[in-house]
Design a protein around this motif. Sequence first.
Motif, PDB file in Angstrom:
ATOM      1  N   ARG A   1       1.942   7.245  -9.803  1.00 54.93           N
ATOM      2  CA  ARG A   1       1.275   6.479 -10.865  1.00 54.93           C
ATOM      3  C   ARG A   1       1.814   5.053 -10.841  1.00 54.93           C
ATOM      4  O   ARG A   1       3.021   4.830 -10.971  1.00 54.93           O
TER       5      ARG A   1
ATOM      6  N   SER B   1      10.734   5.352  -7.000  1.00 56.25           N
ATOM      7  CA  SER B   1      10.012   4.843  -8.169  1.00 56.25           C
ATOM      8  C   SER B   1      10.805   3.738  -8.857  1.00 56.25           C
ATOM      9  O   SER B   1      10.224   2.735  -9.318  1.00 56.25           O
ATOM     10  N   SER B   2      12.134   3.862  -8.901  1.00 50.51           N
ATOM     11  CA  SER B   2      12.957   2.795  -9.492  1.00 50.51           C
ATOM     12  C   SER B   2      12.872   1.527  -8.654  1.00 50.51           C
ATOM     13  O   SER B   2      12.792   0.407  -9.192  1.00 50.51           O
TER      14      SER B   2
ATOM     15  N   GLY C   1       1.354   1.922 -12.992  1.00 54.20           N
ATOM     16  CA  GLY C   1       0.741   1.472 -14.239  1.00 54.20           C
ATOM     17  C   GLY C   1      -0.251   2.512 -14.709  1.00 54.20           C
ATOM     18  O   GLY C   1       0.110   3.652 -14.990  1.00 54.20           O
TER      19      GLY C   1
ATOM     20  N   ARG D   1      12.884   9.681  -7.438  1.00 55.85           N
ATOM     21  CA  ARG D   1      13.479   8.865  -8.508  1.00 55.85           C
ATOM     22  C   ARG D   1      13.942   7.511  -7.973  1.00 55.85           C
ATOM     23  O   ARG D   1      13.735   6.467  -8.611  1.00 55.85           O
TER      24      ARG D   1
ATOM     25  N   THR E   1       9.386  -0.077  -9.224  1.00 52.19           N
ATOM     26  CA  THR E   1       9.311  -0.667 -10.565  1.00 52.19           C
ATOM     27  C   THR E   1      10.036  -2.010 -10.600  1.00 52.19           C
ATOM     28  O   THR E   1       9.550  -2.984 -11.190  1.00 52.19           O
TER      29      THR E   1
ATOM     30  N   ARG F   1       7.300  -4.993 -10.327  1.00 48.54           N
ATOM     31  CA  ARG F   1       7.183  -5.244 -11.765  1.00 48.54           C
ATOM     32  C   ARG F   1       5.985  -4.515 -12.385  1.00 48.54           C
ATOM     33  O   ARG F   1       5.289  -5.039 -13.247  1.00 48.54           O
ATOM     34  N   VAL F   2       5.748  -3.320 -11.886  1.00 45.87           N
ATOM     35  CA  VAL F   2       4.762  -2.414 -12.464  1.00 45.87           C
ATOM     36  C   VAL F   2       5.442  -1.058 -12.612  1.00 45.87           C
ATOM     37  O   VAL F   2       6.038  -0.564 -11.654  1.00 45.87           O
ATOM     38  N   ARG F   3       5.360  -0.484 -13.791  1.00 44.15           N
ATOM     39  CA  ARG F   3       6.029   0.801 -14.014  1.00 44.15           C
ATOM     40  C   ARG F   3       5.452   1.852 -13.073  1.00 44.15           C
ATOM     41  O   ARG F   3       4.245   2.120 -13.064  1.00 44.15           O
ATOM     42  N   THR F   4       6.335   2.438 -12.267  1.00 38.15           N
ATOM     43  CA  THR F   4       5.911   3.384 -11.230  1.00 38.15           C
ATOM     44  C   THR F   4       6.580   4.735 -11.458  1.00 38.15           C
ATOM     45  O   THR F   4       7.760   4.800 -11.808  1.00 38.15           O
ATOM     46  N   HIS F   5       5.813   5.790 -11.271  1.00 37.64           N
ATOM     47  CA  HIS F   5       6.366   7.144 -11.409  1.00 37.64           C
ATOM     48  C   HIS F   5       5.852   7.989 -10.258  1.00 37.64           C
ATOM     49  O   HIS F   5       4.666   7.945  -9.915  1.00 37.64           O
TER      50      HIS F   5
END
Length: 306
Positions: free
Chosen positions: A192, A54-55, A194, A51, A58, A62-66
Amino acid sequence: MTTILEEAAMTGVPATGESTARYPAYDFSRPAQLGRESTRQLEAAFESFARLWSSQLTAKIRVRTHLALEGVELVSYQEYADTLPSTTAMVAGSFAGREEPCVVQFGLDSALLWVVQMMGGRSTSMPEARTFTPIELALVRNLMEGTLDHLSASLGGLLPGAPTFSAVHYNPQYMQVISGAAAVIVARYAMRLGDAETTATVMLPASAVVDRLAATGSDAGAGHTAAQTVAQVRSTPLEITLRLAPLTIGAGEVLDLAPGDLLRLPHPETRPFELVAGRTTLAQATPGSRGSRLTCLITTTPEETP
């Protein structure tokens, strides 16, 4: 004293093949596996790290990361290295006073995507994997210093200290700072970025974690007391033998023995037999019987013998 050659040993515990058949053979080429409680504790710590990481990604790229934790395992470093690509990014973090590093591993294409995004660019697909230029390495190092801080915050007391950035390695087989047979703890992640999917791993030296893992478990305060150790020793099966004084004869005489031969034993008729375990004499005793069962009466122990 002259006696007919017969078996004169009395065994306290019968020796059978069943006692060894119950236990599976131990493979010394593989480390022991983690216990269920230890695995759950590590999974919770690595999920917390996922967590935080990934934060961080992100916010930085500036790419949503999980990141999703796929599992935690205890393997040798060579087994771990065999599962990685021949060329990849392995960020080594060092611990003060220890030679074994921790490693955060990810694809070079993922890292190059991070660099493009951090420099204000936009990428619709993963760049082609290659080693870093000096500028790219500086950006990745700045990013990974924060990642190692998150790793330290997530695992807390399981680590021997806060890891600091050491180096970036590109080939897992040529990473010389750890032995191929050394046991390591590996957390595997599905990442992941994006719309792109990739993988990442975190490796910790088992020698730096396992003892701390046991010390922080639910049974950490229930250490073995001296009384428990004595009780365990007292309940351990031990084979004992009642024997006469040994007789030394030539190999030729042994080969010529036949049923009915007599051997003169160097054991006085009035001298007790020896009660032994292996090669250690426990006491002296005289043989006897109780009903149909053979017995021996302890006459002296080593402490009582002058």
